[in-house]
Motif scaffolding. Structure first.
Motif, short mmCIF file in Angstrom:
data_model
loop_
_atom_site.label_atom_id
_atom_site.label_comp_id
_atom_site.label_asym_id
_atom_site.label_seq_id
_atom_site.Cartn_x
_atom_site.Cartn_y
_atom_site.Cartn_z
N ASP A 17 0.83 -1.21 0.00
CA ASP A 17 0.00 0.00 0.00
C ASP A 17 0.87 1.26 0.00
O ASP A 17 0.55 2.24 -0.69
N ASP A 18 1.97 1.24 0.75
CA ASP A 18 2.88 2.39 0.74
C ASP A 18 3.53 2.55 -0.63
O ASP A 18 3.72 3.68 -1.12
N LEU A 19 3.88 1.44 -1.26
CA LEU A 19 4.53 1.49 -2.57
C LEU A 19 3.60 2.01 -3.65
O LEU A 19 4.06 2.61 -4.63
N GLU A 20 2.33 1.79 -3.48
CA GLU A 20 1.33 2.19 -4.48
C GLU A 20 1.40 3.68 -4.77
O GLU A 20 1.14 4.12 -5.90
N ALA A 21 1.74 4.47 -3.76
CA ALA A 21 1.72 5.93 -3.90
C ALA A 21 3.03 6.51 -4.44
O ALA A 21 3.13 7.71 -4.66
N LEU A 22 4.04 5.65 -4.65
CA LEU A 22 5.36 6.16 -5.05
C LEU A 22 5.42 6.52 -6.53
O LEU A 22 4.78 5.88 -7.38
N THR A 23 6.23 7.51 -6.84
CA THR A 23 6.52 7.85 -8.23
C THR A 23 7.62 6.94 -8.75
O THR A 23 8.36 6.33 -7.96
N ASP A 77 15.92 -11.80 -11.50
CA ASP A 77 14.80 -12.61 -11.99
C ASP A 77 13.45 -11.97 -11.70
O ASP A 77 12.51 -12.07 -12.50
N GLU A 78 13.32 -11.34 -10.52
CA GLU A 78 12.01 -10.86 -10.07
C GLU A 78 11.75 -9.39 -10.36
O GLU A 78 10.60 -8.95 -10.28
N ARG A 79 12.77 -8.63 -10.69
CA ARG A 79 12.57 -7.22 -10.99
C ARG A 79 11.97 -7.09 -12.39
O ARG A 79 12.59 -7.48 -13.38
N LYS A 80 10.79 -6.54 -12.46
CA LYS A 80 10.08 -6.42 -13.74
C LYS A 80 10.49 -5.15 -14.46
O LYS A 80 11.26 -4.34 -13.97
N GLY A 81 9.89 -4.95 -15.63
CA GLY A 81 10.25 -3.80 -16.45
C GLY A 81 9.77 -2.47 -15.92
O GLY A 81 10.29 -1.42 -16.31
N SER A 82 8.77 -2.48 -15.04
CA SER A 82 8.26 -1.24 -14.47
C SER A 82 7.90 -1.47 -13.02
O SER A 82 7.61 -2.61 -12.60
N PRO A 83 7.88 -0.40 -12.20
CA PRO A 83 7.46 -0.55 -10.82
C PRO A 83 6.07 -1.13 -10.68
O PRO A 83 5.81 -1.93 -9.78
N ALA A 84 5.15 -0.74 -11.55
CA ALA A 84 3.78 -1.24 -11.47
C ALA A 84 3.74 -2.75 -11.63
O ALA A 84 2.99 -3.45 -10.91
N GLU A 85 4.54 -3.28 -12.55
CA GLU A 85 4.58 -4.73 -12.75
C GLU A 85 5.18 -5.44 -11.55
O GLU A 85 4.70 -6.50 -11.12
N THR A 86 6.24 -4.86 -11.00
CA THR A 86 6.87 -5.47 -9.83
C THR A 86 5.93 -5.42 -8.63
O THR A 86 5.83 -6.40 -7.87
N LEU A 87 5.22 -4.32 -8.46
CA LEU A 87 4.26 -4.21 -7.35
C LEU A 87 3.15 -5.24 -7.51
O LEU A 87 2.73 -5.87 -6.53
N SER A 88 2.69 -5.45 -8.72
CA SER A 88 1.66 -6.46 -8.97
C SER A 88 2.16 -7.85 -8.59
O SER A 88 1.44 -8.63 -7.97
#
Length: 213
Positions: A17-23, A77-88
């Motif tokens: 939830d905290d990560l959701e608000a990050l730029t 391996d786990e770091r995705k192409g965008s923060p949104a993908e990694t958060l998902s």
């Protein structure tokens, strides 16, 4: 064991939830883990949420039995192409109960320490459950530095939590909040600023070889 997982799950949810608000720029903020930014730490948390005893052994062997290399491989391996993908991906593993071949209290250490590794550089404050933080702190205080603990780091010192029932060791006192003691025992130099007592200079002098991870 049954008391650990609800706490770990709650911490994963709160962090997501905290990560959701990050730029995107905030995701690139250096964390308290040396060489890792916020995005890297989240990727590491995904990897550790997925890990099982067998996969731990397999990945460790593939990395030549080098912990740092194994961690770096898992982050890659786990770091995705965008923060949104990694958060998902992080949200997708938040209720898992798998663990490496280690004491289950390490899952509390993982949740609290890496939560702070992310939050502190970003100025995000969380009120952690005191009893669970003390449980994680007790584990780190008796665990060797060689495997990520702080037993040698705090030898000959007394740790005293100012906000929870926790006193450990003998010798000059180092005191502070349980979460700051946990961070300090886990090798996070920045947490020393939150501590006080006659033992603090002794602890501080032991840090050159343990600045970060």
């Amino acid at each position: 064991m049954t008391a650990i997982w609800p706490t770990v799950h709650a911490e994963r949810i709160a962090l997501a939830d905290d990560l959701e608000a990050l730029t995107p720029e905030q995701w690139a903020t250096p964390s308290l883990c040396s060489g890792w930014d916020v995005h890297d730490v989240v990727a590491h948390l995904i990897a550790t949420a997925k890990i099982t005893p067998w996969s731990f052994i397999k990945h460790f062997a593939a990395a030549g039995f080098d912990f740092d290399k194994a961690n770096a491989n898992e982050v890659s391996d786990e770091r995705k192409g965008s923060p949104a993908e990694t958060l998902s991906s992080f949200r997708a593993v938040q209720f898992r109960t798998s663990s490496p071949p280690a004491p289950k209290d390490t899952r509390l250490v993982e949740a609290f320490v890496h939560g702070e590794d992310i939050r502190r550089p970003l100025g995000i404050v969380r009120d952690y459950p005191a009893a669970a933080v003390v449980r994680a702190l007790a584990l780190q205080a008796r665990t060797s530095v060689a495997v990520g603990g702080g037993k040698g780091l705090i030898a000959g010192l007394t740790l005293t939590a100012t906000d929870a029932e926790f006193i450990h060791g003998t010798g000059p006192t180092v005191e502070g909040s349980a979460i700051s003691l946990l961070m300090a025992v886990s090798g996070r130099r920045t947490a020393l600023a939150d501590l006080s007592g006659p033992g603090k200079p002794v602890l501080e002098a032991r840090y050159p070889a343990r600045a970060g991870d």
